[in-house]
Scaffold this active site. Structure first.
Site, PDB file in Angstrom:
ATOM      1  N   PHE A   1       0.820  -1.209   0.000  1.00 45.83           N
ATOM      2  CA  PHE A   1       0.000   0.000   0.000  1.00 45.83           C
ATOM      3  C   PHE A   1       0.854   1.260   0.000  1.00 45.83           C
ATOM      4  CE2 PHE A   1       0.730  -1.470   4.313  1.00 45.83           C
ATOM      5  CZ  PHE A   1       1.337  -0.358   4.889  1.00 45.83           C
TER       6      PHE A   1
ATOM      7  N   ASP B   1      -9.384  -9.986   7.366  1.00 46.21           N
ATOM      8  CA  ASP B   1      -7.942 -10.270   7.296  1.00 46.21           C
ATOM      9  C   ASP B   1      -7.343 -10.225   8.706  1.00 46.21           C
ATOM     10  OD1 ASP B   1      -5.576 -10.968   6.071  1.00 46.21           O
ATOM     11  OD2 ASP B   1      -5.008  -8.916   5.586  1.00 46.21           O
TER      12      ASP B   1
END
Length: 516
Positions: free
Chosen positions: A22, A132
Site C-alpha cells: 500500500f 484479514d
C-alpha cells in the site's frame, strides 16, 4: 487525542515504522500537542493503488469508535500521496511480540482474546467484517492496550446483501468457506475462525499448518474440511498441553459449519474468557511484560531497526519561491527541473571527457567524429519502449511481489535484510527499461534487468574453481545441469503445462505487436 488532522502542516513526520504494498507508514507528532500518530502514505501514481479499496477502508475506520480499534484522525492529499492519519500504537504487533517465542500463559492469551472479541463484536453489530484478522493486524500498546487495525480488505454488509463472495485474507488464517468461496459466500463468522488461528499462533508461535505445509497446500487441506472435527484433527489440537477451557474455546472457533460456530458475543461469555478475567492494572502489567520481553530479546540478539527518516520534497516549494522573488540574489543558481529537455540539443551530442583536478579549463581535447543522430526518430523509438515498459511493469510487479512475500514467509529475515529486499524489489521495477545495442547497423532493444541476469548466469558457469562451484551449488536449482547453456531436465508435458505454454506464446505475440 486530537479529533481531526486536516493538513501536513499540523504534523512533524519522523522515522519509518512499516512498509507494504500500500505504501509506507511513518511515526509522526502533532505539533501543537506533541502526541504520536501513525501516518500511512499511499502513492496515488502507483499502478497498483486501488482507490476504491482505499476509499472503502477509510469509510469503515472513520465510523469506528472503540478503544479496541485504532482511531482514525483524518486524511488528505499532498504531492500525489494520500496521507491517512491514525492513532499510533507503540508496542508493536502480536506478530513481532512472538519473535522471542510463544506465549504460554493462558491468562495473557485470554486477555488478548477478550479484547479482540470486543472489537469483532462491535464490528459485526455494525454489519462490518474485518476479513484479514491475523497477528500482524493486532497491535499492543505500552499502557496495556490491544487494538485491531488494517481494514484494507474489510467490507460493509448491507441488509440486502449479507454475505461476501470474494476470496480475501491470508492463507493460514482463512476459514474454509472463504477459501471455497461457494455460492453461499461467507459472513462475519469468518473472523471467528481467524481469531482461533491467532490464539493457536500465540501458544505455538506459528498459525495452524504453517510448520507443516506451504501456503497453497495448507489452503487445500483447510478447504477439504467438511465436518466440525476435521480441522481439529489435522492440527492435532487434542495433543496440545492446554487447559480444557482453552481447548473447547478453539474447537468452537474451528467449527466448519458456520451455523454452529459461535458469534463474538457468545464467545465473550465462554469460560476461557470469564474465568481469566482481570482488572485493568493486571492487564496492563501482563501486556507490558510481553513488550519488555521483546525489547530484551532484541538487545540480546542485536536486532537494530534501521531508522529511515522522512524527507519531504521541497522542489515544488522552491520553484514557487523563485517565481515570487522580485529581487535576484547574487551568487545564487536557480534550478528549475521543468526547464530540462528530455533529450540534449544536437549541438551537444558528443560525450565530453571528465576533467581531472590538474586539467585547466583552457586545455582542449580532441573531438571524436560522431554519427548524426535523428532526434525525432530517437524520440519515437524511445516513446515505443516506454509504452512497452508501462505495459510490462504491472506484470513484473506481480512476479516480484510474489517472490518477495514467499521469501519473507519462508525465511526468518532480519530488519536489515527485509529493507534490502524492499529496495531490490524497487530496483527490479526501475530496471524495466531498454538498453540499445547496435550490431550490423541494426539497433535492437533489450531489457536491462534481463540482460543483467543473462550475463550473470554466463559468468557463473565459466570457471570451475572451488568458490565458483560452491556458488553454483547455492544458486542453481538441483535440476539444472552444469553446462555452457543451462538446461532443465526434460519431462513429459502435462495438460496444465500445455495451457501455460500456449498462454505464454500468446502473450509474446501481443508484446511483439505492441512493440511493432
Amino acid at each position: 487525542m486530537t479529533s481531526r488532522i486536516y493538513s501536513a502542516d499540523e504534523l512533524e513526520v519522523c522515522e519509518e515504522v512499516g512498509r507494504g504494498g500500500f505504501g509506507v507508514v511513518y511515526r509522526g507528532l502533532i505539533k501543537t500537542t506533541n502526541e504520536e500518530v501513525a501516518i500511512k502514505q499511499i502513492d496515488l501514481e502507483n499502478d497498483q493503488t486501488d482507490l476504491f479499496e482505499i476509499n472503502k477502508e477509510i469509510s469503515i475506520i472513520s465510523e469506528c469508535r472503540l478503544p479496541q480499534i485504532t482511531k482514525y484522525l483524518g486524511c488528505f492529499v499532498k504531492n500525489y500521496k494520500l496521507w491517512v492519519i491514525m492513532e499510533f500504537v507503540n508496542g508493536g504487533s502480536l506478530f513481532e511480540i512472538l519473535q522471542p517465542g510463544p506465549v504460554t500463559d493462558e491468562k495473557t492469551i485470554s486477555i488478548i482474546a477478550k479484547e479482540i472479541l470486543l472489537a469483532l463484536d462491535y464490528l459485526h453489530n455494525q454489519g462490518k467484517i474485518h476479513r484479514d484478522l491475523k497477528s500482524q493486524n493486532i497491535l499492543l500498546g505500552s499502557k496495556g492496550e490491544i487494538k485491531l487495525t488494517d481494514f484494507g480488505v474489510s467490507t460493509q454488509l448491507s441488509s440486502n446483501f449479507s454475505r461476501r463472495n470474494t476470496t480475501v485474507g491470508t492463507p493460514y488464517w482463512m476459514a474454509p468457506e472463504v477459501i471455497l468461496n461457494d455460492n453461499g459466500g461467507h459472513n462475519s463468522k469468518a473472523d471467528i475462525w481467524s481469531l482461533g488461528c491467532c490464539l493457536y499462533e500465540l501458544f505455538n508461535g506459528k498459525p495452524p499448518l504453517q510448520n507443516q505445509y506451504p501456503p497453497m497446500k495448507a489452503l487445500r487441506y483447510i478447504s477439504k474440511c467438511t465436518k466440525d472435527d476435521d480441522f481439529v484433527t489435522i492440527i492435532k489440537l487434542n495433543e496440545l498441553e492446554i487447559s480444557s477451557n482453552f481447548k473447547d474455546f478453539l474447537i468452537e472457533c474451528f467449527r466448519v459449519d458456520t451455523r454452529k460456530r459461535l458469534s463474538a458475543n457468545k464467545l465473550l461469555k465462554h469460560k476461557f474468557i470469564t474465568k481469566n478475567s482481570v482488572d485493568s492494572n493486571e492487564q496492563s502489567k501482563l501486556i507490558k511484560t510481553l513488550i519488555t520481553n521483546k525489547h530484551l530479546w532484541d538487545q540480546e540478539n542485536h536486532v537494530l531497526k534501521s531508522q529511515k527518516f522522512y524527507l519531504p520534497t521541497e522542489m515544488v516549494q522552491n520553484q514557487q519561491k523563485w517565481n515570487l522573488d522580485e529581487k535576484e540574489e547574487e551568487n545564487t543558481i536557480k534550478f528549475d527541473i521543468s526547464t530540462m529537455n528530455e533529450y540534449p540539443s544536437p549541438k551537444s551530442t558528443t560525450r565530453e571527457s571528465s576533467i581531472s583536478p590538474e586539467t585547466t579549463l583552457t586545455e582542449k581535447t580532441p573531438k571524436k567524429k560522431t554519427k548524426k543522430i535523428n532526434y525525432q526518430t530517437l524520440q519515437q523509438h524511445d516513446s515505443k519502449q516506454k509504452n512497452l515498459s508501462k505495459t510490462l511493469k504491472p506484470e513484473l510487479s506481480k512476479i516480484v511481489n510474489k517472490v518477495f512475500h514467499k521469501l519473507d514467509t519462508k525465511s526468518s529475515l532480519s530488519t536489515e535484510q527485509y529493507d534490502l529486499l524492499v529496495s531490490l524489489n524497487q530496483n527490479f521495477l526501475d530496471l524495466l527499461t531498454f538498453s540499445n545495442t547496435t550490431g550490423n547497423d541494426n539497433s535492437t532493444s533489450k531489457l536491462i534487468i534481463c540482460q543483467y541476469l543473462k550475463y550473470f548466469m554466463k559468468e557463473l558457469n565459466k570457471n570451475d574453481n572451488d568458490s565458483r562451484l560452491l556458488l553454483k551449488k547455492l544458486i542453481l536449482p538441483s535440476e539444472m545441469k552444469n553446462t555452457d547453456t543451462i538446461k532443465i531436465k526434460s519431462k513429459e508435458m502435462g495438460p496444465f503445462d500445455e495451457i501455460e505454454n500456449s498462454l505464454f506464446e500468446t502473450w509474446i505475440d501481443e508484446m511483439k505487436h505492441l512493440k511493432g
